[in-house]
Scaffold this motif. Structure first.
Motif, PDB file in Angstrom:
ATOM      1  N   ILE A 118      -2.352  12.785   0.498  1.00 20.06           N
ATOM      2  CA  ILE A 118      -2.215  13.750   1.549  1.00 20.06           C
ATOM      3  C   ILE A 118      -1.871  13.195   2.982  1.00 20.06           C
ATOM      4  O   ILE A 118      -0.844  13.736   3.604  1.00 20.06           O
ATOM      5  CB  ILE A 118      -3.222  14.914   1.396  1.00 20.06           C
ATOM      6  CG1 ILE A 118      -3.121  15.662   0.331  1.00 20.06           C
ATOM      7  CG2 ILE A 118      -3.251  15.715   2.731  1.00 20.06           C
ATOM      8  CD1 ILE A 118      -4.148  17.037   0.382  1.00 20.06           C
ATOM      9  N   ASN A 166      -5.818  23.632  -5.903  1.00 16.44           N
ATOM     10  CA  ASN A 166      -6.028  23.715  -4.792  1.00 16.44           C
ATOM     11  C   ASN A 166      -4.792  24.061  -3.571  1.00 16.44           C
ATOM     12  O   ASN A 166      -4.990  23.777  -2.554  1.00 16.44           O
ATOM     13  CB  ASN A 166      -6.892  22.912  -4.104  1.00 16.44           C
ATOM     14  CG  ASN A 166      -6.156  21.442  -4.318  1.00 16.44           C
ATOM     15  OD1 ASN A 166      -5.243  21.278  -4.644  1.00 16.44           O
ATOM     16  ND2 ASN A 166      -7.116  20.409  -3.572  1.00 16.44           N
ATOM     17  N   HIS A 212       1.883  15.636  -4.534  1.00 19.98           N
ATOM     18  CA  HIS A 212       1.041  14.603  -4.190  1.00 19.98           C
ATOM     19  C   HIS A 212       0.187  13.864  -5.571  1.00 19.98           C
ATOM     20  O   HIS A 212      -0.952  13.917  -5.391  1.00 19.98           O
ATOM     21  CB  HIS A 212       0.020  14.919  -2.905  1.00 19.98           C
ATOM     22  CG  HIS A 212      -0.903  15.904  -3.276  1.00 19.98           C
ATOM     23  ND1 HIS A 212      -1.893  16.093  -4.185  1.00 19.98           N
ATOM     24  CD2 HIS A 212      -1.080  17.162  -2.339  1.00 19.98           C
ATOM     25  CE1 HIS A 212      -2.519  17.253  -3.905  1.00 19.98           C
ATOM     26  NE2 HIS A 212      -2.038  17.999  -3.218  1.00 19.98           N
TER      27      HIS A 212
HETATM   28  C1  LIG Z   1      -6.367  18.960  -4.007  1.00 21.82           C
HETATM   29  O1  LIG Z   1      -6.836  18.336  -5.130  1.00 21.82           O
HETATM   30  C2  LIG Z   1      -6.281  16.992  -5.254  1.00 21.82           C
HETATM   31  C3  LIG Z   1      -6.582  16.533  -6.403  1.00 21.82           C
HETATM   32  O2  LIG Z   1      -7.910  16.870  -6.880  1.00 21.82           O
HETATM   33  C4  LIG Z   1      -6.823  16.058  -4.136  1.00 21.82           C
HETATM   34  O3  LIG Z   1      -6.050  14.879  -4.053  1.00 21.82           O
HETATM   35  C5  LIG Z   1      -6.216  16.718  -2.570  1.00 21.82           C
HETATM   36  O4  LIG Z   1      -6.861  16.275  -1.529  1.00 21.82           O
HETATM   37  C6  LIG Z   1      -6.653  18.371  -2.665  1.00 21.82           C
HETATM   38  N1  LIG Z   1      -6.263  18.912  -1.879  1.00 21.82           N
HETATM   39  C7  LIG Z   1      -6.505  19.644  -0.626  1.00 21.82           C
HETATM   40  C8  LIG Z   1      -5.642  20.192   0.392  1.00 21.82           C
HETATM   41  O5  LIG Z   1      -7.824  19.967  -0.696  1.00 21.82           O
END
Ligand SMILES: *[C@@H]1O[C@H](CO)[C@@H](O)[C@H](O)[C@H]1NC(C)=O
Ligand SMILES: *[C@@H]1O[C@H](CO)[C@@H](O)[C@H](O)[C@H]1NC(C)=O
Length: 627
Positions: A416, A387, A411
């Motif tokens: 995040i 993503n 991450h």
């Molecule tokens: C992307 O995926 C990760 C792991 O599944 C998750 O921790 C993260 O919040 C997601 N990032 C976004 C920007 O949606």
């Protein structure tokens, strides 16, 4: 007496270090233990697959009508457009080497001027140099006065003009149309004594001329305080002198009108701009530009160095045998580069500010003369359960005795939330009756942090890097660093002589000239393993998606294969070949610095910043690489 004691202990140190293991590895890494004759003769592999994109003989200089001296090349997957950043004044205006002697156009008639070239790879046409246009005087943003006078492009990146064309649709949904324009982001070094800038251009692919549209419209320059990197936590400023750029296709600037203000005749009759008539989402998106955030790497901060002594240059290896040894003993002899080069910055276009990116793990090491490369990878996109457009970053690292490509993942460790920051921006405005009406706006940015899980050992220092859509890396380098230095120094002196500048050594006869050094290109692929068994190949997106969803950590096992090799060659050897032989033999840029790969057409594009003979396209040999 203190002084002799110090000297003799240094001498003893020298002796013990020359038999020291890392020192031997150092020489091996830079090819000093390679036999010159073996490099020349047995060093051809799949070269017949590599050819210049040109009708001239591979051995001839490209001249002003073809791209030459190209630091970097990028390929836009959506539109099939490749962009090359080329600077024919490179030998005497070389930000890599810190040499700024002549960036002018005295030799323009025979070798051309610096610029960006576009090439539609879906057609058998040649690359075209793009004419840079600046906004009309009534446009709110005005191009810097020096843009057309002094332009020295380095790293280059490309994305669509609006995120609408970048977003991946869900399965089953109608695919997004091709973008009507590309945004081309260019690191530019106009002045010797100031950090460089990043210029952002629009390349229109619709309207008159379509993909052959030969104009690059300037829309923005990122420079000065907007490009000064601040540390996420400490506010420590870094003077970022941009070298390589990678798009972070997630956080964008506010929309900017794609067109310069409409001329009166269009306002009177809006139908004149065909294609701009409808009001569906796609055509709305087509009318505005949004500038993405981007990662950027930096040259060393040279403002701290004493002014350079004319033509002396800091070599990427060593000009004397004692130097590597001394670098172990005395830090001032170390040629590991300045700390700003091992940092990574992200420019947030939403707030016009640059922050440093947190790298958790062993920092990439950088070495003088091998400036920091960078590639971002989207992890295979939604189809593979990713993503982010930068699920991983690839950064080559070079220490005294080892060269690697590190893979940094986003991450895994920090969430995040840790990367989100509030920024207060004062928007100055005036009310219609002329009173100040300033508004304090709060913007949120997300600065990703990365952690280093994997590093792939390389045989030679990495001079060019590209990562394909499956996350496999392609690297180019020269087995013998010292021969690269000698060759560049001799090319540079030739150029200085033509320009009437002081040279570092007397003129050499054609037989005394150093040979063109050998070069090679490798592919590094991998398999995913779980509990010892292979569970997926890089292209098994469904499987990877399932594993990612379950949160299974898959170990990667890397395999590096040499795919192309070119030999060291003297001028006499090259000139001794017949036209027929020359065409058949194939050709690679002598010192490769830029790579782009098209795994669907199975083509690899190779440029060289010091290459007067253009750039090469290599067909990937079927039995040598994976699908
Ligand atoms: C992307 O995926 C990760 C792991 O599944 C998750 O921790 C993260 O919040 C997601 N990032 C976004 C920007 O949606
Ligand atoms: C960023 O710079 C652009 C001009 O290039 C300006 O229009 C915009 O308002 C700035 N954004 C912020 C948040 O200050």
């Amino acid at each position: 007496m203190l002084v002799p004691l110090v000297i003799s202990s240094v001498a003893a140190g020298l002796l013990s270090v020359t038999s020291y293991f890392p020192y031997k590895n150092h020489l091996k890494l830079h090819g000093d233990s390679l036999d010159a004759t073996s490099l020349a003769s047995n060093h051809v592999l799949n070269l017949e697959h590599c050819h210049p994109v040109s009708t001239r003989l591979p051995n001839e200089p490209a001249g002003p009508v073809e791209p030459s001296f190209c630091e970097d090349v990028v390929l836009d997957r959506r539109t099939g457009m490749a962009y090359l950043s080329c600077d024919p004044t490179r030998l005497t205006w070389d930000a890599r080497a810190g040499i700024f002697e002549d960036g002018g156009d005295k030799l323009a008639r025979e070798q051309g001027t610096p610029g960006i070239w576009a090439w539609d790879t879906s057609r058998r046409s040649l690359a075209r140099k793009l004419y840079i246009s600046t906004p009309p005087p009534e446009y709110p943003l005005q191009a810097p006065a020096d843009l057309l006078k002094t332009f020295h492009p380095l790293g280059i990146a490309v994305t669509a003009s609006n995120p609408y064309f970048v977003e991946e649709v869900d399965e089953g949904a109608e695919p997004r149309p091709q973008p009507p324009a590309n945004l081309v982001v260019v690191a530019n070094k106009p002045y010797a004594d100031k950090p460089g800038v990043v210029d952002i251009f629009v390349h229109d692919l619709d309207k008159v001329g379509g993909k052959d549209h030969a104009t690059l419209r300037w829309i923005k320059r990122v420079e000065g305080h907007e490009l000064t990197g601040t540390h996420v936590d400490t506010d420590m400023p870094f003077k970022v002198d941009p070298f390589r750029v990678a798009i972070f296709a997630e956080q964008y600037s506010q929309p900017i009108d794609r067109d310069y203000p409409e001329p009166q005749h269009v306002k009177d009759n809006p139908d004149i701009l065909a294609g701009f008539k409808h009001d569906d989402v796609a055509s709305k998106a087509a009318r505005t530009v949004r500038i993405p955030s981007f990662f950027v790497t930096s040259f060393p901060d040279r403002t701290k160095e004493p002014p350079s002594q004319g033509i002396s240059e800091r070599s990427s290896l060593f000009s004397a045998v004692w130097q590597p040894v001394a670098s172990y003993l005395l830090p001032q002899y170390s040629l590991t580069s300045d700390s700003v080069t091992s940092k990574l910055f992200i420019h947030h276009s939403s707030i016009n500010r640059t922050l440093s990116v947190r790298l958790d793990g062993s920092d990439p090491d950088q070495w003088h003369g091998f400036p920091p490369l960078l590639q971002a990878w989207d992890g295979g996109g939604k189809a593979a359960g990713s993503n982010s457009s930068a699920i991983a970053l690839f950064i080559p690292t070079l220490t005294v005795d080892s060269a690697k490509v590190q893979e940094w993942e986003q991450h895994w460790v920090r969430g995040i939330a840790g990367g989100i920051r509030d920024h207060r921006v004062l928007q100055k405005a005036t009310t219609p009756d002329g009173r100040p009406n300033n508004v304090l706006q709060v913007y949120k940015t997300y600065t990703p942090s990365f952690v280093n899980f994997f590093a792939v050992e390389q045989e030679t220092p990495v001079r060019a890097l590209v990562v394909d859509e499956h996350g496999r890396s392609w690297t180019a380098g020269n087995p013998n660093t010292r021969s690269v230095e000698k060759w560049i120094a001799s090319q540079r002196d030739e150029r200085r002589r033509r320009l009437g500048l002081p040279t570092s050594s007397p003129a050499l006869s054609s037989s005394e000239r150093p040979p063109r050094p050998a070069a090679k290109i490798d592919q590094t692929t991998f398999v995913f393993r779980h509990l010892g068994s292979v569970v997926a190949h890089p292209w098994d997106k469904e499987k990877l998606k399932t594993k990612r969803k379950k949160g299974v950590f898959l170990r990667k096992e890397f395999h590096t294969f040499n795919v192309f090799k070119s030999p060291a060659e003297t001028k006499a050897e090259i000139e001794g070949r017949s036209e027929e032989e020359m065409r058949k033999r194939g050709w690679l840029p002598t010192v490769p610095t830029g790579l782009a790969v098209d795994i669907h057409k199975k083509l690899l594009y190779v440029t060289g910043a010091y290459e007067e003979r253009g750039f090469a396209v290599c067909a990937l040999p079927a039995d040598w690489i994976e699908a």
